[in-house]
Design an enzyme around this catalytic site. Structure first.
Site, mmCIF file in Angstrom:
data_model
loop_
_atom_site.group_PDB
_atom_site.id
_atom_site.type_symbol
_atom_site.label_atom_id
_atom_site.label_comp_id
_atom_site.label_asym_id
_atom_site.label_seq_id
_atom_site.Cartn_x
_atom_site.Cartn_y
_atom_site.Cartn_z
ATOM 1 N N GLU A 1 0.852 -1.198 0.000
ATOM 2 C CA GLU A 1 0.000 0.000 0.000
ATOM 3 C C GLU A 1 0.882 1.241 0.000
ATOM 4 O OE1 GLU A 1 -3.790 -0.444 2.468
ATOM 5 O OE2 GLU A 1 -2.508 -2.006 3.279
ATOM 6 N N LYS B 1 0.443 4.447 2.377
ATOM 7 C CA LYS B 1 0.367 4.360 3.839
ATOM 8 C C LYS B 1 1.465 5.187 4.471
ATOM 9 C CE LYS B 1 -1.462 0.694 6.363
ATOM 10 N NZ LYS B 1 -1.323 -0.646 6.941
#
Ligand SMILES: *[C@@H]1O[C@H](CO)[C@@H](O)[C@H](O)[C@H]1NC(C)=O
Ligand SMILES: *[C@@H]1O[C@H](CO)[C@@H](O)[C@H](O)[C@H]1NC(C)=O
Length: 466
Positions: A324, A327
């Site tokens: 991700e 993040k």
């Protein structure tokens, strides 16, 4: 005679070679995975759902919210979902007067439109609430869980279980010997007995997030990664532990059993290992992540169980499906993924279906047609993008279809990369998808963005199959 015999032998050898799994040590087990999407480079939820359903042994997905696009993407797939409520929603559900109505309203708004097409099997009240410093939030947790369970029954969804993921800090600090574990003082008398009673009454699991990654030191790396090591000896139970994960699971079990709830199921909400971290950090990489997750899969899914819970299986959600890239926090936070955005594995966990090496021919909608691809015939028909279709829709088609068909030709260096635009790339993959799935008109619909044509769109070395 001899040549024939040799030929037969050779054939046998070839068959044996083909039947042998790529890596005998890698399990091919059903498992759950967390699907976080704090990233700007991921395929669409429908592409993800289709890929997971047809190409992997993953049979459960956990979401960190209740995003309708994600929930509906898993409709009519064999994958069940764990859906989460935001922490901030809990206090209003805990309210004595209005909480039940609020819970029913939440269920009506967020789950009822999707069930039963999507198999929502768990509803999670917030995430790691006990990490919070907000005492009123913590006090609202169990009442909110009770109201949610009641609301689900009243709204006709009694099979959706209610739980909440806990961080391992719910255990009192200890020496690492599992049989010495207990819940933190305060929690052990006021919070967990009634919560475990709730789980027992509703047949829902107590969910924990054990992360050996957050506890290991360079000296205990092998113990954390399920690699050969001296392990630790528990003098009270006379059991040896050769993995930190099993020790953490048995510590949770011990704490529960101390309160009389050893029978309640334990689920693993998150556990994983990153493939990248700060430069110089020992014990992070592809090999490490794969060793950890493989070892954990063997414990939770194979029926092996742990020293104190032999032969038990644990509903488990690996963290995480994708890296991700948006993040915040340390580098590792962005690198827990097991799949790249193009669905190739970051490292091999044995979760891809074995038939992968052959020519996969999945059906787009689970039921309509497992028809094999027809042999090329004269009077060709092709599927292309409508000129009026938007780039956004076409990009979605690419993301979706690339879950099924070979998209190398439209990637840099491929025969159909040029012209490098969405319209051209989409046409190529939409056609490949249409041809692969039986050439029904609806295989070319793509929500009204595709059209069937009888003129061959091939050009130069870019060949459109027909
Ligand atoms: C829904 O998922 C649960 C958990 O994976 C499973 O036990 C159940 O059989 C599924 N229900 C349906 C209707 O597929
Ligand atoms: C466990 O480890 C201890 C100490 O290393 C050893 O003496 C003992 O034989 C082991 N027990 C089992 C059951 O493997």
């Amino acid at each position: 005679m001899l040549p024939l015999l040799l030929l037969l032998l050779l054939l046998l050898l070839l068959l044996l070679a083909a039947a042998a799994p790529v890596d005998a040590a890698v399990p091919s087990l059903p498992v759950g995975v967390n699907y976080g999407a704090n990233a700007d480079n991921l395929p669409s939820p429908t592409a993800v759902a289709s890929f997971l359903a047809t190409h992997t042994t993953i049979n459960r997905i956990k979401l960190f919210d209740a995003n309708p696009a994600f929930i509906s993407a898993f409709a009519n797939t064999p994958i069940s979902l764990a859906v989460s409520l935001p922490n901030s929603a809990l206090p209003s559900l805990a309210d004595r007067q209005t909480g039940l109505d609020a819970a029913r309203q939440w269920v009506r708004d967020n789950l009822s439109p999707h069930v039963p097409a999507t198999n929502v099997s768990l509803l999670l009240a917030g995430n790691e609430i006990l990490l919070s410093t907000d005492k009123s939030l913590i006090l609202s947790l169990l009442p909110a869980m009770r109201r949610l369970a009641q609301a689900l029954r009243l709204e006709g969804l009694p099979h959706v279980r209610v739980s909440t993921p806990h961080y391992l800090g719910i255990l009192a600090p200890s020496d690492g010997i599992p049989s010495n574990a207990r819940f933190r003082p305060g929690y052990d008398t006021k919070l967990f007995p009634p919560m475990l009673q709730f789980h027992r009454d509703t047949s829902s699991p107590f969910m924990v997030n054990p992360y050996p990654y957050f506890s290991y030191r360079p000296e205990t790396l092998d113990y954390a990664l399920f690699r050969p090591n001296r392990g630790i000896y528990d003098p009270n139970t006379k059991l040896n532990y050769t993995s930190m994960f099993e020790a953490q699971m048995d510590a949770i079990y011990t704490a529960m059993k101390r309160l009389g709830y050893g029978d309640v199921d334990i689920a693993v909400g998150e556990a994983g290992w990153p493939t990248q971290a700060e430069p110089g950090q020992v014990g992070v990489g592809l090999r490490e992540a794969s060793d950890f997750n493989e070892g954990m899969l063997r414990v939770v899914s194979s029926g092996k169980g742990t020293p104190l819970m032999p032969n038990r299986k644990f509903e488990t959600y690996i963290f995480s499906l994708f890296d991700e890239n948006q993040k915040p926090g340390p580098i590792a936070e962005r690198h827990f993924g097991i799949l790249n955005p193009d669905f190739t594995p970051i490292y091999d966990l044995g979760l891809l279906r074995q038939s992968e090496s052959g020519a996969p021919n999945p059906s787009p909608n689970p039921s309509p047609n497992p028809t094999p691809k027809p042999a090329p015939s004269g009077g060709g028909k092709w599927c292309v993008a409508k000129a009026s279709a938007s780039d956004t829709d076409l990009q979605n088609n690419i993301n979706y279809a690339c879950g099924y068909v070979d998209c190398k030709p439209i990637q840099s260096g491929g025969a159909c990369f040029d012209p490098n635009n969405v319209q051209s790339h989409a046409a190529f993959v939409m056609n490949a998808f249409y041809q692969d799935n039986g050439r029904h008109d609806y295989n070319c619909d793509f929500k009204g963005t595709g059209v069937v044509t009888s003129s061959d769109p091939s050009y130069g070395s870019c060949k459109y199959v027909s």
